[in-house]
Design a protein around this motif. Structure first.
Motif, PDB file in Angstrom:
ATOM      1  N   VAL A  26       0.833  -1.203   0.000  1.00 53.60           N
ATOM      2  CA  VAL A  26       0.000   0.000   0.000  1.00 53.60           C
ATOM      3  C   VAL A  26       0.874   1.263   0.000  1.00 53.60           C
ATOM      4  CG1 VAL A  26      -0.330   0.248   2.497  1.00 53.60           C
ATOM      5  CG2 VAL A  26      -2.162   0.905   0.926  1.00 53.60           C
ATOM      6  N   GLU A  27       2.079   1.166   0.551  1.00 54.84           N
ATOM      7  CA  GLU A  27       3.027   2.296   0.566  1.00 54.84           C
ATOM      8  C   GLU A  27       3.740   2.466  -0.770  1.00 54.84           C
ATOM      9  OE1 GLU A  27       5.909   1.816   3.696  1.00 54.84           O
ATOM     10  OE2 GLU A  27       4.396   1.054   5.076  1.00 54.84           O
ATOM     11  N   ALA A  56      -5.677  -0.275   0.025  1.00 54.44           N
ATOM     12  CA  ALA A  56      -5.533  -1.043   1.269  1.00 54.44           C
ATOM     13  C   ALA A  56      -5.267  -2.498   0.931  1.00 54.44           C
ATOM     14  CB  ALA A  56      -6.811  -0.942   2.114  1.00 54.44           C
ATOM     15  N   ILE A  57      -4.621  -3.195   1.863  1.00 55.26           N
ATOM     16  CA  ILE A  57      -4.411  -4.635   1.751  1.00 55.26           C
ATOM     17  C   ILE A  57      -4.720  -5.232   3.119  1.00 55.26           C
ATOM     18  CG2 ILE A  57      -2.754  -6.491   1.331  1.00 55.26           C
ATOM     19  CD1 ILE A  57      -1.207  -4.500  -0.451  1.00 55.26           C
ATOM     20  N   GLU A  58      -5.696  -6.127   3.136  1.00 61.37           N
ATOM     21  CA  GLU A  58      -6.112  -6.756   4.390  1.00 61.37           C
ATOM     22  C   GLU A  58      -5.574  -8.179   4.469  1.00 61.37           C
ATOM     23  OE1 GLU A  58     -10.429  -6.679   5.070  1.00 61.37           O
ATOM     24  OE2 GLU A  58     -10.488  -5.416   3.284  1.00 61.37           O
ATOM     25  N   PRO A  59      -4.850  -8.518   5.540  1.00 56.56           N
ATOM     26  CA  PRO A  59      -4.458  -9.916   5.730  1.00 56.56           C
ATOM     27  C   PRO A  59      -5.714 -10.732   6.066  1.00 56.56           C
ATOM     28  CG  PRO A  59      -3.221  -8.438   7.183  1.00 56.56           C
ATOM     29  CD  PRO A  59      -4.302  -7.634   6.559  1.00 56.56           C
ATOM     30  N   TRP A  61      -6.978  -7.287  -1.545  1.00 57.71           N
ATOM     31  CA  TRP A  61      -6.450  -6.042  -2.091  1.00 57.71           C
ATOM     32  C   TRP A  61      -7.599  -5.114  -2.464  1.00 57.71           C
ATOM     33  CZ3 TRP A  61      -1.230  -5.234  -4.308  1.00 57.71           C
ATOM     34  CH2 TRP A  61      -0.315  -6.198  -3.883  1.00 57.71           C
ATOM     35  N   HIS A  62      -7.439  -3.827  -2.167  1.00 55.61           N
ATOM     36  CA  HIS A  62      -8.373  -2.779  -2.566  1.00 55.61           C
ATOM     37  C   HIS A  62      -7.573  -1.815  -3.447  1.00 55.61           C
ATOM     38  CE1 HIS A  62     -11.407  -4.045   0.395  1.00 55.61           C
ATOM     39  NE2 HIS A  62     -10.358  -4.337   1.141  1.00 55.61           N
ATOM     40  N   ARG A  67       9.772   2.647  -5.353  1.00 57.00           N
ATOM     41  CA  ARG A  67       9.585   2.944  -3.928  1.00 57.00           C
ATOM     42  C   ARG A  67      10.267   1.915  -3.041  1.00 57.00           C
ATOM     43  NH1 ARG A  67       3.456   5.482  -4.062  1.00 57.00           N
ATOM     44  NH2 ARG A  67       4.009   7.171  -5.478  1.00 57.00           N
ATOM     45  N   VAL A  68      10.316   0.665  -3.488  1.00 52.95           N
ATOM     46  CA  VAL A  68      11.083  -0.343  -2.746  1.00 52.95           C
ATOM     47  C   VAL A  68      12.549   0.048  -2.747  1.00 52.95           C
ATOM     48  CG1 VAL A  68      11.963  -2.722  -2.876  1.00 52.95           C
ATOM     49  CG2 VAL A  68       9.503  -2.296  -3.012  1.00 52.95           C
ATOM     50  N   GLU A  69      13.068   0.451  -3.913  1.00 50.81           N
ATOM     51  CA  GLU A  69      14.466   0.850  -3.996  1.00 50.81           C
ATOM     52  C   GLU A  69      14.743   2.061  -3.107  1.00 50.81           C
ATOM     53  OE1 GLU A  69      17.883   1.017  -7.288  1.00 50.81           O
ATOM     54  OE2 GLU A  69      16.087   2.137  -7.818  1.00 50.81           O
TER      55      GLU A  69
END
Length: 136
Positions: free
Chosen positions: A28-29, A36-39, A47-48, A131-133
């Motif tokens: 989500v970030e 949003a991501i709900e476990p 996933w939303h 963004r991961v990088e």
């Protein structure tokens, strides 16, 4: 079946990249389109996503997790799809390759969806990997 592929090289070790990619809730970030991501328990997530002016909700399950090389998933409902991140060490860091395949029963609809989905998936994938990088 349609396939969309995207790859990039990140300046970090496969172990560091994988450690971030396996934290599914944090996606989500990494993309403006993921709301949003709900476990849901175990390796399942809801996933939303907001894309092409519409809200999409879908459930996925992680089907393969082999640190630090492979992270794969498949949909549990809706459009039948599967995806896989493959990580490989390279001189510059890590090559991250994403492959997404999906099936839509109507061939004409599948072609139209592919035309729309390819740039969208590439944009999301690029955002996520950038963004991961940056987080590394």
């Amino acid at each position: 079946m349609a396939t969309i592929e995207h790859s990039a090289i990140l300046r970090a070790s496969p172990e560091r990249v994988f450690a971030l990619l396996e934290r599914v809730e944090d996606f989500v970030e990494y993309s403006d389109m993921i709301q949003a991501i709900e476990p849901l328990g175990g390796e399942r997530y809801r996933w939303h996503v907001r894309a092409v002016g519409m809200d999409w909700t879908f459930d996925v399950e992680i089907t393969e997790k082999l640190p630090p090389q492979t992270l794969a998933w498949e949909s549990l409902e809706g459009v039948r799809n599967q995806g896989c991140y493959r990580l490989a060490p390279v001189a510059e860091g890590t090559r991250v390759s994403l492959t997404v395949t999906y099936t839509i029963r109507n061939r004409m609809v599948e072609k139209a969806v592919t035309r729309a989905a390819r740039p969208l998936v590439n944009k999301v994938s690029r955002q996520i990997l950038e963004r991961v990088e940056a987080k590394l």
